[in-house]
Design an enzyme around this catalytic site. Structure first.
Site, PDB file in Angstrom:
ATOM      1  N   CYS A   1       0.857  -1.179   0.000  1.00 20.01           N
ATOM      2  CA  CYS A   1       0.000   0.000   0.000  1.00 20.01           C
ATOM      3  C   CYS A   1       0.900   1.238   0.000  1.00 20.01           C
ATOM      4  CB  CYS A   1      -0.937   0.107   1.188  1.00 20.01           C
ATOM      5  SG  CYS A   1      -2.114  -1.242   1.286  1.00 20.01           S
TER       6      CYS A   1
ATOM      7  N   ARG B   1       3.719  -0.390  -4.937  1.00 18.24           N
ATOM      8  CA  ARG B   1       3.419  -0.893  -3.591  1.00 18.24           C
ATOM      9  C   ARG B   1       2.055  -1.570  -3.505  1.00 18.24           C
ATOM     10  NH1 ARG B   1       6.860   1.589   0.166  1.00 18.24           N
ATOM     11  NH2 ARG B   1       5.425   1.049   1.829  1.00 18.24           N
TER      12      ARG B   1
ATOM     13  N   TRP C   1      -2.903  -2.578  -1.675  1.00 23.21           N
ATOM     14  CA  TRP C   1      -2.639  -4.016  -1.846  1.00 23.21           C
ATOM     15  C   TRP C   1      -3.483  -4.679  -0.770  1.00 23.21           C
ATOM     16  CZ3 TRP C   1      -0.621  -8.119   1.019  1.00 23.21           C
ATOM     17  CH2 TRP C   1      -0.318  -9.263   0.284  1.00 23.21           C
TER      18      TRP C   1
ATOM     19  N   ASN D   1      -1.600   2.151   5.746  1.00 23.76           N
ATOM     20  CA  ASN D   1      -0.705   1.114   5.226  1.00 23.76           C
ATOM     21  C   ASN D   1      -0.269   0.279   6.423  1.00 23.76           C
ATOM     22  OD1 ASN D   1       2.778   1.205   4.135  1.00 23.76           O
ATOM     23  ND2 ASN D   1       1.328  -0.448   4.026  1.00 23.76           N
ATOM     24  N   GLY D   2      -0.597  -1.020   6.397  1.00 27.32           N
ATOM     25  CA  GLY D   2      -0.231  -1.880   7.511  1.00 27.32           C
ATOM     26  C   GLY D   2      -1.355  -2.857   7.795  1.00 27.32           C
TER      27      GLY D   2
ATOM     28  N   GLU E   1      15.883 -18.815  -8.410  1.00 26.77           N
ATOM     29  CA  GLU E   1      15.492 -17.481  -8.855  1.00 26.77           C
ATOM     30  C   GLU E   1      14.775 -17.548 -10.209  1.00 26.77           C
ATOM     31  OE1 GLU E   1      15.057 -14.782  -7.594  1.00 26.77           O
ATOM     32  OE2 GLU E   1      15.166 -13.283  -9.162  1.00 26.77           O
TER      33      GLU E   1
ATOM     34  N   LYS F   1      10.957 -16.331 -10.879  1.00 24.27           N
ATOM     35  CA  LYS F   1      10.598 -15.344 -11.906  1.00 24.27           C
ATOM     36  C   LYS F   1       9.457 -15.870 -12.755  1.00 24.27           C
ATOM     37  CE  LYS F   1      12.019 -12.545 -10.652  1.00 24.27           C
ATOM     38  NZ  LYS F   1      12.881 -12.251  -9.542  1.00 24.27           N
TER      39      LYS F   1
ATOM     40  N   GLU G   1       6.070 -16.051 -10.726  1.00 26.14           N
ATOM     41  CA  GLU G   1       5.438 -14.804 -10.274  1.00 26.14           C
ATOM     42  C   GLU G   1       4.867 -13.975 -11.411  1.00 26.14           C
ATOM     43  OE1 GLU G   1       7.954 -12.000  -8.198  1.00 26.14           O
ATOM     44  OE2 GLU G   1       9.678 -12.578  -9.390  1.00 26.14           O
TER      45      GLU G   1
ATOM     46  N   HIS H   1      15.837 -37.585  -5.987  1.00 31.46           N
ATOM     47  CA  HIS H   1      15.289 -37.979  -4.685  1.00 31.46           C
ATOM     48  C   HIS H   1      13.815 -37.620  -4.561  1.00 31.46           C
ATOM     49  CE1 HIS H   1      19.309 -39.010  -3.399  1.00 31.46           C
ATOM     50  NE2 HIS H   1      19.706 -37.855  -3.918  1.00 31.46           N
TER      51      HIS H   1
ATOM     52  N   LYS I   1       5.392  -4.637  -5.003  1.00 35.34           N
ATOM     53  CA  LYS I   1       6.851  -4.547  -5.023  1.00 35.34           C
ATOM     54  C   LYS I   1       7.445  -4.583  -3.618  1.00 35.34           C
ATOM     55  CE  LYS I   1      10.756  -3.780  -7.157  1.00 35.34           C
ATOM     56  NZ  LYS I   1      11.294  -5.043  -7.702  1.00 35.34           N
TER      57      LYS I   1
END
Ligand code: F6R
Length: 620
Positions: free
Chosen positions: A2, A27, A74, A100-101, A493, A497, A500, A516, A615
């Site tokens: 947010c 955000r 968000w 925000n929170g 990574e 990528k 997401e 395994h 982000k």
């Protein structure tokens, strides 16, 4: 997550708020809204979708005024809808706020407020704060306090904060208190921009670019009262604080996409420069080591460190894993890489000689910040490898290394990862050179490091080849990413990528580990991306690759230029330049970023704004 903005002065508040929200959209982009105060009334506009949608709404139904607050959301509590968007209204409209929170005890408070007759219009936790403040305001007024006074509002805010459990960055305006914005912080960042006859409020400094470079960072438990030409800051424990105004020279934000279609692609192509910027001024050729201006720790103290904990989340955690391999190889110091979200509650034994490094692009990740604070509280020297200058983690760390990668706007982290790896190579070199690493070994590492910007430039030439591979594999729904040693973190990574931004299921594994368990997944429908550059264990990875081929699994190989043998085995090959093992993730992650980008594009996904993500993850 947010983003919050606020403005008070003589400009048109909606204009600044809209522009600021656009800069903070990374955000959160579920919805956006503004509240603007004018002639004793507060006009609110809010809309599901990107800030652009809010812009359209404001064009058709304008609000005017030079005092206002805004928010880009968000969603945490309550679905994505117009009504759940911020700003939220308390009581009968006497309080309006953006938050925000996360309020952890909101359910109980909501029940209590409902019992008092407060009507909730949304499913959010934030509305609880608005009603709670309205409730305390009403109580103050009943006690005879002046409803139009700043002091009454402050008292109502203070009484409310005492009841909240959780985190908050708040921008608050009161219908009956003209020309004043209240800002409160606990756990969610807020920065105040100081202008001439105007003040700005934002979750980070990016909305201030072009307006002011004088800022005051609010600390936890601080409340600011902002008027056009006046600012007051007080601490929860009582007492006024003298605002510490800082000049920052990094209030710039480059929102220009240039020749690129998306920020992610732009940032992938910026990597030669971002790596160069990370290296700049940090190589000490004479002593064959690295040098850092901001570690704030004496070499003799560093020499005593016998254990390092690297803590981070997501992509930064993957960089941490690269760091573990590097530091253990070069400096022979045992390293642990901890998910910050685990470390903050796990309470592992840490000796006096343990040093903690938080790794973070944004410097605002709630879990990373909490883990770092927990370690600091226990007396451990806590440093940060961070990109965003002036971010909370950068300010609270005892010292650290800035990445200087420039703003990373695409939600999927790309250039921050390669810069983090670069910084970690230098850190490992520095620690190594005060221990076992010889002058000549240091010289060799430096020579190779210096070549990295060019190596990455050369790697980017694989772009067309990656596009073809993406075209061929875009329809698959499961991928394995396999690599060993330094390319194991690169595999993790690469898989992150892909999942997401294209929403394809992808798993990263150490290549030999797949037998395994995960090898059971392999069939004609499950491609494996093998990261197999020439290096110390190339033949071993090759055997793993053969194992996959024997089970008819399609293989995309990331291999070194001139490796003709691989072309006979793999279905498709993307070539990268050959570098030493320890630098491989910097090179091999580039085609993996491009592959994820092009597959996502082909599947029609929003590359820069993937669903459900933001982000900067400022909630735990
Ligand atoms: C993935 C990604 C996230 C972040 C993570 C930590 O592309 O961007 O996994 O790496 O949220 O963020 P920072 O590095 O800002 O602490």
């Amino acid at each position: 997550m947010c983003g919050i903005v606020g403005y008070i002065g003589t400009r048109s508040a909606p204009e600044f708020l809209l522009e600021g929200l656009t800069r903070l959209e990374y955000r959160g982009y579920d919805s956006a809204g503004v509240a603007v105060q004018h002639n004793g009334e507060i006009g609110i506009r809010k809309k599901v979708g990107r800030v652009e949608e809010l812009g359209k709404l404001l064009a058709s139904k304008p609000v005017r005024g030079s005092v206002g607050i805004g928010h880009t959301r968000w969603a945490t509590h309550g679905g994505i809808s117009d009504v759940n968007s911020h700003p939220h209204v308390g009581g009968n409209g006497e309080v309006v706020l953006v938050h925000n929170g996360v309020i952890e005890n909101y359910a109980k408070l909501k029940e209590q407020l409902q019992a008092l007759g407060y009507v909730f219009r949304t499913a959010t936790d934030s509305e609880v704060i608005a009603h709670l403040i309205a409730h305390h305001l009403e109580e103050q007024i009943k006690l005879g306090e002046d409803p139009e006074s700043q002091e009454t509002c402050l008292k109502a805010i203070e009484l409310s904060l005492k009841k909240l459990k959780g985190t908050y960055g708040l921008g608050i305006i009161f219908r009956d208190v003209a020309d004043t914005i209240f800002a409160v912080r606990l756990g969610s960042p807020l920065v105040i921009g100081v202008g001439k006859g105007e003040h700005f409020l934002a979750s980070d400094a990016s909305p201030l670019a072009g307006y002011t470079d004088e800022v005051v960072y609010l600390s936890d438990n601080e409340t600011a009262v902002l008027r056009a030409d006046h600012m007051e800051i007080s601490h929860r424990d009582g007492g006024r604080l003298k605002p510490s105004v800082q000049t920052i020279n990094q209030v710039t934000v480059d929102l220009d996409l240039g020749r690129f279609e998306h920020y992610m692609l732009k940032e992938i192509f910026e990597q030669p420069e971002s790596i160069e910027n990370c290296l700049r001024g940090r190589i000490d050729e004479d002593s064959a080591t690295a040098k850092f201006g901001g570690l704030n720790i004496e070499p003799q103290d560093l020499r005593l460190v016998d254990r390092i904990v690297l803590t981070a989340c997501g992509t930064s955690w993957h960089a941490g894993l690269v760091g573990e391999y590097l530091i253990e190889e070069f400096a022979r110091i045992p390293v642990e890489v901890e998910y910050a979200s685990e470390l903050r509650y796990r309470n592992p034994p840490l000796s006096d000689r343990t040093m903690v490094f938080a790794i973070t692009q944004s410097g605002e990740t709630a879990d990373t910040l909490a883990a770092m604070r927990e370690c600091k509280r226990k007396g451990h020297k806590s440093l940060a490898i961070c990109n965003v200058v002036g971010s909370t983690i950068a300010r609270e760390a005892d010292g650290g290394i800035y990445l200087h990668a420039g703003p990373e706007i695409g939600v999927a982290s790309t250039k921050a990862f390669t810069s983090q790896c670069t910084a970690l190579v230098m850190l490992a070199l520095y620690l190594g050179r005060m221990r076992h690493l010889s002058y000549h070994a240091g010289k060799r590492i430096i020579a190779q490091l210096r070549e990295m910007p060019d190596m990455v430039r050369r790697t980017l030439q694989c772009h067309d080849a990656v596009k073809e591979v993406a075209n061929k594999y875009q329809g698959f729904d499961n991928f394995l990413y396999l690599g060993r040693l330094y390319n194991f973190p690169a595999a993790l990574e690469g898989a992150l990528k892909l999942k997401e931004i294209s929403y394809i299921h992808a798993e990263g594994y150490p290549a030999a580990e797949m037998k395994h368990g995960p090898i059971a997944l392999v069939d004609e429908e499950t491609p494996s991306v093998f990261i197999i550059p020439r290096g110390s264990i190339y033949p071993k990875v090759m055997s793993n690759l053969e194992e996959i081929k024997a089970r008819r699994g399609p293989v995309i190989a990331i291999a070194c230029e001139g490796d003709h043998r691989i072309a006979d085995l793999a279905d498709d090959v993307i070539y990268v330049p050959e570098v030493d093992d320890f630098l491989q993730p910097i090179v091999t992650s580039v085609p993996l970023q491009l592959l994820a980008y092009h597959i996502a594009l082909k599947r029609g996904c929003n590359v820069d704004r993937p669903r459900n993500l933001a982000k900067s993850v400022t909630v735990e």
